[in-house]
Design an enzyme around this catalytic site. Structure first.
Site: not given
Ligand code: ADP
Length: 386
Positions: A362, A7, A69, A219, A158
């Site tokens: 993930e 990642n 990813r 956020r 996601h």
């Protein structure tokens, strides 16, 4: 198959080595401060990863593939792909849609091409699972040219997590994935909720960027877009200032002063009004999405909580589910507070919709998809090789 999962961010590179056949993680780590004196670039970061692999796994770490990813797959990538130069350029060309992420993902891919040129690489896209959204869900009601000329549409993120958790949830309920209708609440620092109909994503709360939807750690989630245009037109803030404000200074942090759900829950329990308000706002926003997506999927069988907050914060799950009485949701309070790393049901037996906690993975999903694609492409190529 032994897969290195990468990642790659602009200043950090997270990695894991997974053995897909036994579903085990052999090692994991992170190289930080890429771009600083010690680690000038992604190639240097990879040298550090290699050193860690050799130290843990021996001189030949036995890697068979690399899975990356990649945040944005745009409209092109609905599935994982074997990486080559053209694919890497395509990932870079999507940079306008993900300026922080895609260039960094491509840097990771290129660094591996240089270091281990014969190692097959697979890109797994965070947007891919949402390519099944119907157009009325992914279009914004703005002039067509914003879509046709600028790619303005809902992409969703996601996806790797939502797909993995969907599979696990269906398994737990004993239904085939194609028979699963549900709502996946991925609640981490970034948070999104996805509507699943017959195992496929049909709507999701993140949009053109990961800023949309839920109240997150830092956020804002959805706001009236005129707030931004008004503040800019009045000359109060620049676009850059508002962008960083909405991405980094908002959400739980903007209201309660912390983006850590544990701290916010603890402060609220001690009577902190701002922390209480932040939790109420975050839970209410999620309840509204769940209500909407229950309609979108034609009646959900299950509401599934996952990621840091979804898996660990029984307080937040309780708060969300308490507001879902109109849907017939009833939590088993004892099951909800139980600590476990296993997928489990936390609703009462008379709940109209099952409530599940399913830990996401993930990296494991990326490793599995990488191994699968490499096996499939090997099978396709086999006749030629004979
Ligand atoms: P990321 O999006 O960075 O992958 P994670 O999925 O790790 O994020 O989730 C981070 C969030 O999970 C933080 O808000 C953190 O406070 C929350 N979290 C982690 N552990 C717990 C816990 N035991 N109880 C409550 N919240 C937790």
């Amino acid at each position: 198959m032994r897969v290195l999962v990468i990642n790659s961010g602009s200043s950090s590179l997270k990695y894991q080595v997974r053995e897909t056949d036994s579903d085990t993680q052999l090692l994991s780590g992170v190289v930080e401060q890429i771009g600083s004196g010690d680690v000038p670039d992604h190639g240097a970061a990879l040298d550090l990863v290699e050193a860690a692999l050799v130290a843990e796994l021996g001189q030949d770490p036995g890697l068979e593939a690399v899975g990356h990813r990649v945040v944005h797959g745009g409209e092109r990538f609905a599935e994982p792909v074997l990486v080559n130069y053209e694919i890497t350029r395509a990932i870079e060309r999507l940079a306008p849609l993900a300026p922080l992420h895609n260039p960094a993902n491509a840097l990771g891919i290129r660094a591996i091409m240089r270091k281990w040129p014969s190692l097959p690489q697979v890109a797994v896209f965070d947007t891919a699972f949402h390519r099944t959204l119907p157009e009325h869900a992914w279009r914004y009601a703005v002039p067509n040219e914003l879509y046709t000329e600028h790619g303005v549409r809902r992409y969703g993120f996601h996806g790797t997590s939502a797909e993995y958790v969907t599979g696990r949830a269906a398994q737990l309920l004993g239904t085939p994935v194609r028979g699963f209708d549900g709502i996946i609440c991925h609640l981490g620092n970034g948070a999104s909720v996805t509507a699943i109909k017959a195992g496929r994503s049909v709507d999701t709360s993140m949009g053109y960027t990961p800023l949309a939807g839920l109240v997150m750690g830092t956020r804002s989630g959805d706001v009236d877009p005129s707030i931004l245009t008004q503040l800019m037109m009045r000359g109060e803030y620049t676009a850059q200032e508002l962008d960083s404000m909405l991405n980094q200074e908002s959400g739980l942090k903007g209201i309660a002063g912390s983006n850590d759900m544990r701290a916010v829950v603890a402060a609220a329990a001690e009577g902190d009004d701002e922390a209480e308000l932040a939790l109420a706002m975050a839970a209410y926003r999620l309840q509204k999405f769940i209500g909407g997506y229950h309609v979108a999927v034609g009646g959900a069988q299950a509401i599934v909580f996952t990621a840091g907050i979804g898996e660990n914060s029984w307080q937040f799950r309780e708060r969300v589910c308490e507001g879902l009485g109109a849907l017939g949701v009833r939590l088993d309070r004892m099951a909800n507070v139980e600590k476990s790393r296993e997928p489990r049901v936390i609703s009462a037996s008379d709940s109209a919709i099952k409530v599940l906690v399913v830990p996401t993975d993930e990296e494991g999903a990326i490793a599995d998809q990488t191994a699968q694609l490499i096996r499939d492409s090997g099978e396709q190529q086999a006749p030629e090789g004979e």
